[in-house]
Design a protein around this motif. Structure first.
Motif, PDB file in Angstrom:
ATOM      1  N   LEU A  14       0.714  -1.325   0.004  1.00  0.00           N
ATOM      2  CA  LEU A  14       0.092  -0.003  -0.209  1.00  0.00           C
ATOM      3  C   LEU A  14       0.939   1.185   0.022  1.00  0.00           C
ATOM      4  O   LEU A  14       0.685   2.290  -0.589  1.00  0.00           O
ATOM      5  CB  LEU A  14      -0.964  -0.090   1.126  1.00  0.00           C
ATOM      6  N   ASP A  64      -3.182  -1.770   7.635  1.00  0.00           N
ATOM      7  CA  ASP A  64      -3.582  -1.233   6.137  1.00  0.00           C
ATOM      8  C   ASP A  64      -4.743   0.006   6.296  1.00  0.00           C
ATOM      9  O   ASP A  64      -4.422   0.660   5.453  1.00  0.00           O
ATOM     10  CB  ASP A  64      -4.740  -2.483   5.467  1.00  0.00           C
ATOM     11  N   ARG A  68      -3.613   3.369   4.068  1.00  0.00           N
ATOM     12  CA  ARG A  68      -4.772   3.767   3.310  1.00  0.00           C
ATOM     13  C   ARG A  68      -4.849   5.239   3.540  1.00  0.00           C
ATOM     14  O   ARG A  68      -5.236   6.037   2.546  1.00  0.00           O
ATOM     15  CB  ARG A  68      -6.002   2.682   3.259  1.00  0.00           C
ATOM     16  N   PRO A 109      -3.955  -7.676   1.680  1.00  0.00           N
ATOM     17  CA  PRO A 109      -3.269  -6.661   1.421  1.00  0.00           C
ATOM     18  C   PRO A 109      -2.348  -6.774   0.308  1.00  0.00           C
ATOM     19  O   PRO A 109      -1.952  -7.916  -0.304  1.00  0.00           O
ATOM     20  CB  PRO A 109      -2.544  -6.423   2.610  1.00  0.00           C
TER      21      PRO A 109
END
Length: 174
Positions: A14, A64, A68, A109
């Protein structure tokens, strides 16, 4: 001339594109100088890592959720105001999102991105005990914590520190 110490880490998928853009902001074509700069900053500041250490110890869903938010708010060239203050205001919402996602089947993920870092020997001698004394699970978790902090505060890095008391701190700044 000493060659340095090579280490492999993984960056959460990410964060990978934001890290690449962040490296570019500082004129780096590769990851190593950015990572070494973050480690040197950490060694100079001697911070406790209250926020990033807790993030690294939380569930993958919680990490996560934080990542984000970081990439949603990061824009190259922004002023040094970052998401840190906003994160403090939103931490309860992030925790509830993470808690609700524990019960849902969420996609895994994004795969992690492997990176190699070559630390100057003098820096590695300080960095290795630093991440262990902070109680990070791994070098990867420590570097990821530094990346998250950098994205939280955003903006340009300061080339000076408020407290350059020692010869070692001046050397780290150089």
């Amino acid at each position: 001339m000493a060659r340095g110490i090579r280490k492999s880490i993984t960056i959460p998928g990410l964060l990978a594109s934001a890290v690449k853009r962040r490296c570019g902001e500082f004129g780096y074509d590769i990851f190593t100088p950015y990572a070494v700069e973050l480690v040197c900053y950490d060694l100079r500041s001697d911070a406790k890592h209250t926020i990033t250490l807790e993030i690294s110890r939380d569930t993958q869903a919680a990490q996560d959720a934080v990542d984000r938010e970081l990439i949603a708010h990061y824009h190259p060239g922004q002023r040094r105001e970052g998401l840190l203050v906003q994160l403090v205001d939103r931490i309860h919402r992030l925790k509830s999102v993470a808690a609700s996602s524990r019960h849902n089947l969420t996609p895994p993920p994004l795969s992690a991105v492997a990176e190699r870092i070559t630390f100057p020997l003098e820096i590695w001698r300080l960095a290795e005990p630093r991440w262990q004394n902070l109680d990070y699970r791994s070098l990867t978790a420590y570097i990821t914590g530094l990346i998250r902090y950098d994205l939280l505060v955003s903006g340009p890095h300061s080339s000076t520190t408020a407290d350059c008391r020692s010869k070692l701190q001046r050397k780290l700044t150089r």
